[in-house]
Design a protein around this motif. Structure first.
Motif, PDB file in Angstrom:
ATOM      1  N   LEU A 120       0.846  -1.192   0.000  1.00  0.00           N
ATOM      2  CA  LEU A 120       0.000   0.000   0.000  1.00  0.00           C
ATOM      3  C   LEU A 120       0.884   1.246   0.000  1.00  0.00           C
ATOM      4  CD1 LEU A 120      -2.658  -1.137   2.617  1.00  0.00           C
ATOM      5  CD2 LEU A 120      -2.894  -1.064   0.127  1.00  0.00           C
ATOM      6  N   PRO A 121       0.475   2.285  -0.715  1.00  0.00           N
ATOM      7  CA  PRO A 121       1.268   3.510  -0.754  1.00  0.00           C
ATOM      8  C   PRO A 121       1.312   4.214   0.607  1.00  0.00           C
ATOM      9  CG  PRO A 121      -0.529   3.580  -2.367  1.00  0.00           C
ATOM     10  CD  PRO A 121      -0.708   2.359  -1.551  1.00  0.00           C
ATOM     11  N   LYS A 122       2.293   5.047   0.762  1.00  0.00           N
ATOM     12  CA  LYS A 122       2.431   5.841   1.986  1.00  0.00           C
ATOM     13  C   LYS A 122       1.189   6.714   2.168  1.00  0.00           C
ATOM     14  CE  LYS A 122       5.557   8.951   4.319  1.00  0.00           C
ATOM     15  NZ  LYS A 122       6.865   9.579   4.347  1.00  0.00           N
ATOM     16  N   GLY A 123       0.738   6.846   3.399  1.00  0.00           N
ATOM     17  CA  GLY A 123      -0.414   7.684   3.701  1.00  0.00           C
ATOM     18  C   GLY A 123      -1.721   6.920   3.777  1.00  0.00           C
ATOM     19  N   VAL A 124      -1.747   5.682   3.277  1.00  0.00           N
ATOM     20  CA  VAL A 124      -2.948   4.853   3.361  1.00  0.00           C
ATOM     21  C   VAL A 124      -3.061   4.338   4.797  1.00  0.00           C
ATOM     22  CG1 VAL A 124      -3.946   2.649   2.610  1.00  0.00           C
ATOM     23  CG2 VAL A 124      -2.945   4.208   0.939  1.00  0.00           C
ATOM     24  N   VAL A 125      -4.290   4.299   5.304  1.00  0.00           N
ATOM     25  CA  VAL A 125      -4.530   3.791   6.649  1.00  0.00           C
ATOM     26  C   VAL A 125      -4.988   2.340   6.531  1.00  0.00           C
ATOM     27  CG1 VAL A 125      -5.884   4.078   8.760  1.00  0.00           C
ATOM     28  CG2 VAL A 125      -5.205   6.105   7.431  1.00  0.00           C
ATOM     29  N   PRO A 126      -4.109   1.375   6.869  1.00  0.00           N
ATOM     30  CA  PRO A 126      -4.539  -0.024   6.808  1.00  0.00           C
ATOM     31  C   PRO A 126      -5.282  -0.396   8.084  1.00  0.00           C
ATOM     32  CG  PRO A 126      -2.208   0.094   7.354  1.00  0.00           C
ATOM     33  CD  PRO A 126      -2.694   1.517   7.183  1.00  0.00           C
ATOM     34  N   VAL A 127      -6.383  -1.115   7.937  1.00  0.00           N
ATOM     35  CA  VAL A 127      -7.147  -1.593   9.095  1.00  0.00           C
ATOM     36  C   VAL A 127      -7.474  -3.068   8.876  1.00  0.00           C
ATOM     37  CG1 VAL A 127      -8.112   0.676   9.706  1.00  0.00           C
ATOM     38  CG2 VAL A 127      -9.360  -0.826   8.134  1.00  0.00           C
ATOM     39  N   VAL A 165      -7.787  -6.910  -9.626  1.00  0.00           N
ATOM     40  CA  VAL A 165      -9.112  -7.282 -10.126  1.00  0.00           C
ATOM     41  C   VAL A 165     -10.188  -6.397  -9.513  1.00  0.00           C
ATOM     42  CG1 VAL A 165     -10.816  -9.136 -10.170  1.00  0.00           C
ATOM     43  CG2 VAL A 165      -8.423  -9.652 -10.575  1.00  0.00           C
ATOM     44  N   GLY A 166     -10.045  -6.058  -8.248  1.00  0.00           N
ATOM     45  CA  GLY A 166     -11.047  -5.259  -7.552  1.00  0.00           C
ATOM     46  C   GLY A 166     -10.891  -3.762  -7.726  1.00  0.00           C
ATOM     47  N   GLY A 167      -9.899  -3.324  -8.495  1.00  0.00           N
ATOM     48  CA  GLY A 167      -9.742  -1.902  -8.769  1.00  0.00           C
ATOM     49  C   GLY A 167      -9.127  -1.095  -7.639  1.00  0.00           C
ATOM     50  N   THR A 168      -8.378  -1.745  -6.765  1.00  0.00           N
ATOM     51  CA  THR A 168      -7.776  -1.024  -5.646  1.00  0.00           C
ATOM     52  C   THR A 168      -6.869   0.104  -6.123  1.00  0.00           C
ATOM     53  OG1 THR A 168      -7.926  -2.977  -4.228  1.00  0.00           O
ATOM     54  CG2 THR A 168      -6.395  -1.258  -3.541  1.00  0.00           C
ATOM     55  N   ALA A 169      -6.043  -0.160  -7.122  1.00  0.00           N
ATOM     56  CA  ALA A 169      -5.112   0.868  -7.613  1.00  0.00           C
ATOM     57  C   ALA A 169      -5.865   2.083  -8.132  1.00  0.00           C
ATOM     58  CB  ALA A 169      -4.208   0.291  -8.700  1.00  0.00           C
ATOM     59  N   ALA A 202      -8.402   8.735  -5.062  1.00  0.00           N
ATOM     60  CA  ALA A 202      -8.405   9.425  -3.767  1.00  0.00           C
ATOM     61  C   ALA A 202      -7.261  10.427  -3.710  1.00  0.00           C
ATOM     62  CB  ALA A 202      -8.308   8.413  -2.632  1.00  0.00           C
ATOM     63  N   ARG A 203      -6.084  10.012  -4.141  1.00  0.00           N
ATOM     64  CA  ARG A 203      -4.929  10.921  -4.156  1.00  0.00           C
ATOM     65  C   ARG A 203      -5.242  12.162  -4.981  1.00  0.00           C
ATOM     66  NH1 ARG A 203      -1.318   8.258  -7.531  1.00  0.00           N
ATOM     67  NH2 ARG A 203      -2.351   9.474  -9.147  1.00  0.00           N
TER      68      ARG A 203
END
Length: 157
Positions: free
Chosen positions: A10-17, A112-116, A122-123
């Motif tokens: 995950l890129p910097k600044g993303v909040v993983p939960v 596949v789910g379009g996360t990128a 968002a950026r």
């Protein structure tokens, strides 16, 4: 056979939960509107956030059952977006801007789910991302190479 997709960094600044409940708890402690793209099955944690009906917009499949779940959970129809993906970066960005979201909540569904596309949108829209990470793979999950080998053993006779 169960295929274990490799997790992407995950890129910097993303909040993983770790879960939807953790995402909702994070949002309860951080102000701002959010576009929720985690589906209609786990809405209850979001509804525990004091001002969820004003702050949160839900994007779900345009199916009567999904829309009904959102309405029954307390989301106003004006805060429910029923659409079928896949979504481009540009469309995700337009939705974030349209609802005035400072947050985008998504699951780590990989390419596949379009996360990128969601992260890039968002950026570009000036929103931050909360990503529900994948659970650790349990026993029996195989790499792509292992699945290919198993299929060849079974069917290449």
């Amino acid at each position: 056979l169960r295929l274990a997709r490799p997790a992407e960094a995950l890129p910097k600044g993303v909040v993983p939960v770790a879960s939807i409940a953790c995402a909702a708890r994070f949002l309860s402690e951080n102000p701002g509107r959010a576009l929720l793209t985690t589906g209609s099955k786990e809405l209850a944690p979001y509804t525990r956030v004091a001002d969820f009906a004003e702050r949160f917009f839900v994007r779900v499949l345009p199916l009567p059952g999904a829309i009904t779940k959102c309405i029954d959970a307390g989301f106003s129809p004006s805060h429910v977006i029923g659409m079928q993906g896949p979504f481009t970066r540009e469309l995700n960005e337009a939705m974030l801007r349209q609802v005035g979201a400072q947050w985008l909540v998504t699951k780590d569904s990989g390419t596949v789910g379009g996360t990128a596309e969601k992260l890039a949108a968002a950026r570009d829209a000036g929103a931050r991302c909360i990503v529900v990470t994948r659970p650790a793979e349990g026993g029996g999950a195989l790499s792509l190479r292992e699945v290919e080998d198993a299929l060849l053993r079974e069917f290449a006779r």
